[in-house]
Design an enzyme around this catalytic site. Structure first.
Site: not given
Ligand code: PMP
Length: 284
Positions: A100, A204, A148, A52, A33, A180
């Site tokens: 499945r 991410l 993601k 991305r 996503y 994070e």
């Molecule tokens: N880390 C994680 C785990 C996230 O879910 C997100 C937001 N989707 C981010 C960092 C920040 O990424 P972005 O700046 O691309 O929204």
């Protein structure tokens, strides 16, 4: 009022939008996503999100059902049809519906869904003035956090742990260092230096992170991309998070301890201002 959403080539009222019960996104979280912000009716850093998305799909050997031009047009259509001035466009692509089986199906057609969320006042959030409180929790997610995917159960649990503690979010910790936030990248500021975890499979690769670090370096700030600990965060002058929907948001407390003066700091405020100004200018 019902939203118009996009599902597999069609713009539909949300009540009429349907996805198969055999969809692998539903059965295996086999999907990726992106979330793109809308300010002034325009998309913030669309190119970064499209890039991305391609990377996430490639890492999972998943077919991309749309070109970048088509994707931009769908985003713009949804923003227009739903009259979004400030808000978000959510995009999800899954491997599609198939009987499945753990093995990837050979002939499934990817499912693509997009919808909008109106968020009036998104850029003027009261939290930017008060700052967020976070708790630290163990990072119990899978090992490919650079992709993601829609596997968001642990981050969702982390958010609930934060709420239960009377806080706004959780910073996840692995091998003694912060990875994070549940849905954002984490930073501390010490003196004139901004510290944030280096890129790898543990986090991410935030689109907002990339832009903010670029702006910080252009403004002659020092950036260190390396692991940092919760103790270092407690001793920092400032802390903040970045994400496509929160932009740059101050963090003023971790595990009950105030960071710096316990109020949003000047470096964070400056970065938020630069980010919003520059990204509004470049919005499409
Ligand atoms: N880390 C994680 C785990 C996230 O879910 C997100 C937001 N989707 C981010 C960092 C920040 O990424 P972005 O700046 O691309 O929204």
């Amino acid at each position: 009022m019902s939203r118009t959403v996009y599902v597999n080539g069609e713009y539909l009222p949300e009540e009429e939008a349907k996805v198969s019960v055999f969809d692998r996104g539903f059965l295996f979280a086999d999907g990726v996503y992106e979330v793109t912000s809308v300010l002034g009716g325009k998309l913030i850093d669309f190119a970064g999100h499209a890039k991305r998305l391609k990377r996430s799909l490639d890492e999972l050997q998943m077919a991309n059902p749309v070109t970048e031009e088509e994707l931009l047009e769908i985003h713009r259509q949804l923003v227009a049809r739903n009259g979004i001035e400030e808000g978000l466009v959510y995009l999800q692509i899954t491997r599609g519906a198939a009987d499945r089986d753990f093995a990837f199906p050979k002939d499934a057609t990817p499912t693509i869904v997009l919808f909008t969320q109106a968020k009036p006042g998104l850029a003027d959030s009261p939290m930017a003035k008060t700052g967020m409180k976070v708790i630290s929790i163990e990072d119990q997610r899978w090992g490919r956090r650079d992709i993601k995917t829609v596997q968001l159960l642990y981050p969702s649990m982390g958010k609930m742990m934060a709420k239960a503690a009377g806080c706004d979010d959780a910073w996840m910790v692995e091998d003694g260092a912060v990875t994070e936030g549940t849905s954002n990248n984490a930073y501390i500021v010490k003196g004139k230096t901004i510290v944030t975890r280096h890129l790898g499979t543990e986090i991410l690769h935030g689109i907002t992170r990339a832009a903010v670090l670029r702006f910080a370096r252009e403004a002659q700030m020092t950036v260190e991309e390396r692991p940092f600990t919760v103790d270092e965060a407690k001793a920092a002058d400032e802390a903040f998070i970045t994400s496509a929907s929160a932009f740059v948001m101050p963090v003023v407390e971790i595990d009950g301890q105030a960071i710096g003066a316990g109020a949003p700091g000047p470096v964070t405020a400056r970065l938020r201002e630069i980010y919003l100004d520059e990204m509004r200018k470049a919005a499409v």
